[in-house]
Scaffold this motif. Sequence first.
Motif, short mmCIF file in Angstrom:
data_model
loop_
_atom_site.label_atom_id
_atom_site.label_comp_id
_atom_site.label_asym_id
_atom_site.label_seq_id
_atom_site.Cartn_x
_atom_site.Cartn_y
_atom_site.Cartn_z
N ILE A 1 -10.16 -3.39 11.38
CA ILE A 1 -10.90 -2.76 10.27
C ILE A 1 -9.98 -2.53 9.07
CG2 ILE A 1 -12.17 -0.69 9.57
CD1 ILE A 1 -13.25 -0.50 12.38
N SER A 2 -8.75 -2.11 9.33
CA SER A 2 -7.80 -1.89 8.23
C SER A 2 -7.50 -3.19 7.50
CB SER A 2 -6.50 -1.28 8.77
OG SER A 2 -6.73 0.01 9.29
N GLN A 3 -7.51 -4.30 8.23
CA GLN A 3 -7.27 -5.60 7.61
C GLN A 3 -8.34 -5.89 6.57
OE1 GLN A 3 -4.51 -7.25 9.26
NE2 GLN A 3 -4.37 -8.37 7.33
N ARG A 4 -9.58 -5.49 6.84
CA ARG A 4 -10.66 -5.69 5.87
C ARG A 4 -10.44 -4.84 4.62
NH1 ARG A 4 -15.85 -4.92 9.85
NH2 ARG A 4 -15.29 -6.49 11.43
N LEU A 5 -9.77 -3.70 4.81
CA LEU A 5 -9.51 -2.80 3.68
C LEU A 5 -8.20 -3.14 2.97
CD1 LEU A 5 -10.59 0.60 5.30
CD2 LEU A 5 -11.96 -0.96 3.89
N GLY A 6 -7.56 -4.24 3.38
CA GLY A 6 -6.35 -4.69 2.71
C GLY A 6 -5.07 -4.04 3.17
N VAL A 7 -5.07 -3.48 4.39
CA VAL A 7 -3.87 -2.82 4.93
C VAL A 7 -3.54 -3.43 6.29
CG1 VAL A 7 -2.89 -0.65 5.75
CG2 VAL A 7 -4.33 -0.67 3.71
N SER A 8 -2.28 -3.74 6.52
CA SER A 8 -1.84 -4.29 7.79
C SER A 8 -1.18 -3.21 8.62
CB SER A 8 -0.86 -5.45 7.57
OG SER A 8 -0.31 -5.88 8.81
N LEU A 9 -1.83 -2.79 9.71
CA LEU A 9 -1.23 -1.78 10.59
C LEU A 9 -0.05 -2.36 11.36
CD1 LEU A 9 -4.27 0.17 12.10
CD2 LEU A 9 -3.12 0.42 9.89
N THR A 10 -0.10 -3.64 11.67
CA THR A 10 1.01 -4.27 12.40
C THR A 10 2.28 -4.21 11.57
OG1 THR A 10 -0.53 -5.76 13.53
CG2 THR A 10 1.79 -6.38 13.51
N GLN A 11 2.19 -4.55 10.29
CA GLN A 11 3.36 -4.48 9.42
C GLN A 11 3.84 -3.04 9.26
OE1 GLN A 11 2.67 -6.43 5.68
NE2 GLN A 11 2.31 -8.45 6.61
N ALA A 12 2.89 -2.10 9.16
CA ALA A 12 3.27 -0.69 9.02
C ALA A 12 4.02 -0.21 10.26
CB ALA A 12 2.03 0.16 8.78
N LYS A 13 3.59 -0.65 11.45
CA LYS A 13 4.30 -0.28 12.68
C LYS A 13 5.69 -0.90 12.71
CE LYS A 13 2.69 -0.11 16.79
NZ LYS A 13 2.05 -0.47 18.07
N GLU A 14 5.79 -2.15 12.34
CA GLU A 14 7.08 -2.85 12.37
C GLU A 14 8.08 -2.22 11.40
OE1 GLU A 14 5.98 -6.83 11.50
OE2 GLU A 14 5.33 -7.31 13.55
N LYS A 15 7.59 -1.72 10.27
CA LYS A 15 8.48 -1.09 9.29
C LYS A 15 8.82 0.35 9.65
CE LYS A 15 5.83 -1.85 5.74
NZ LYS A 15 5.35 -1.86 4.32
#
Length: 274
Positions: free
Chosen positions: A64-78
């Motif tokens: 769902i966040s991907q549809r809103l233009g946010v990557s949770l996977t990248q946020a976790k990795e960072k």
Amino acid sequence: MFTELNSILNTTPDSFTQGDFILLSDRQSDASFLIHHFLSLYLRARCKVWFLGLVQSFNHYSAISQRLGVSLTQAKEKGQLVFLEGLNESLSVLIPREADTGSEAMGFLRDPAVGLKSLYEFVRTSATSSGGGEPEPEEWGPPVLLVDDLSVLLSLGASVGAVLDFSHYCRATVCSQLQGNVVMLARCDGEEEEEDGDDGGSERLLRGLTHQCSLTLHVQGLPTGYCRDIHGQVEVCWRRRRGDGRCTQKKLFQYKVHDKGASFFAPGTSSAVL
């Protein structure tokens, strides 16, 4: 992130109030779309986010966040996002494995009568430590705690008092001590007239949380019934301290959820009814 809701709340990723306890609630409707709004808002604001996902998997929130233009996977990795997947953690407690490397955050499931100290300790130690003493690779903004959804803890055996204690200590740590924000979702079952009945404590939990928070967004269905172009209404209530008392301001909006966002408008102003 919903720009129209940001306008209603006078909030942007570059400008938002710190120290807020925001309560999301619903009755005969679904307020989970608001969790996704605040998650994307605070990630865009470069806040350090701790997310207790007690009802859905990480992949669900990520899609769902991907549809809103946010990557949770990248946020976790960072290191910007710390996600506790309550479903997996609960399973590891109820069905222990030999090589179990999970946290003890859901350890209260072994004996719900002991309260939610283990879950709070997970929040406190995560929020007050910085990678075990190692410097963060990037500088993040104020801490933010999101919980989806608090009512699940009642179903897992925790008492209303224990859940309210948990929210109180989270607010004291994140909002007061660290000057961050807390966003929690709580669900109500049944009709509003049934408040005196005992439906598992969800009504008493909501009333207790309402006294703690500074902003509430309560989602409910339309009183006139189903409408294809209007999915429900949300009451926004600001609770601010002024002088010796509290100032309360309420506004009512109707909304429609889209595939990549949501629209908010004053009652009766939808293009479907004009």
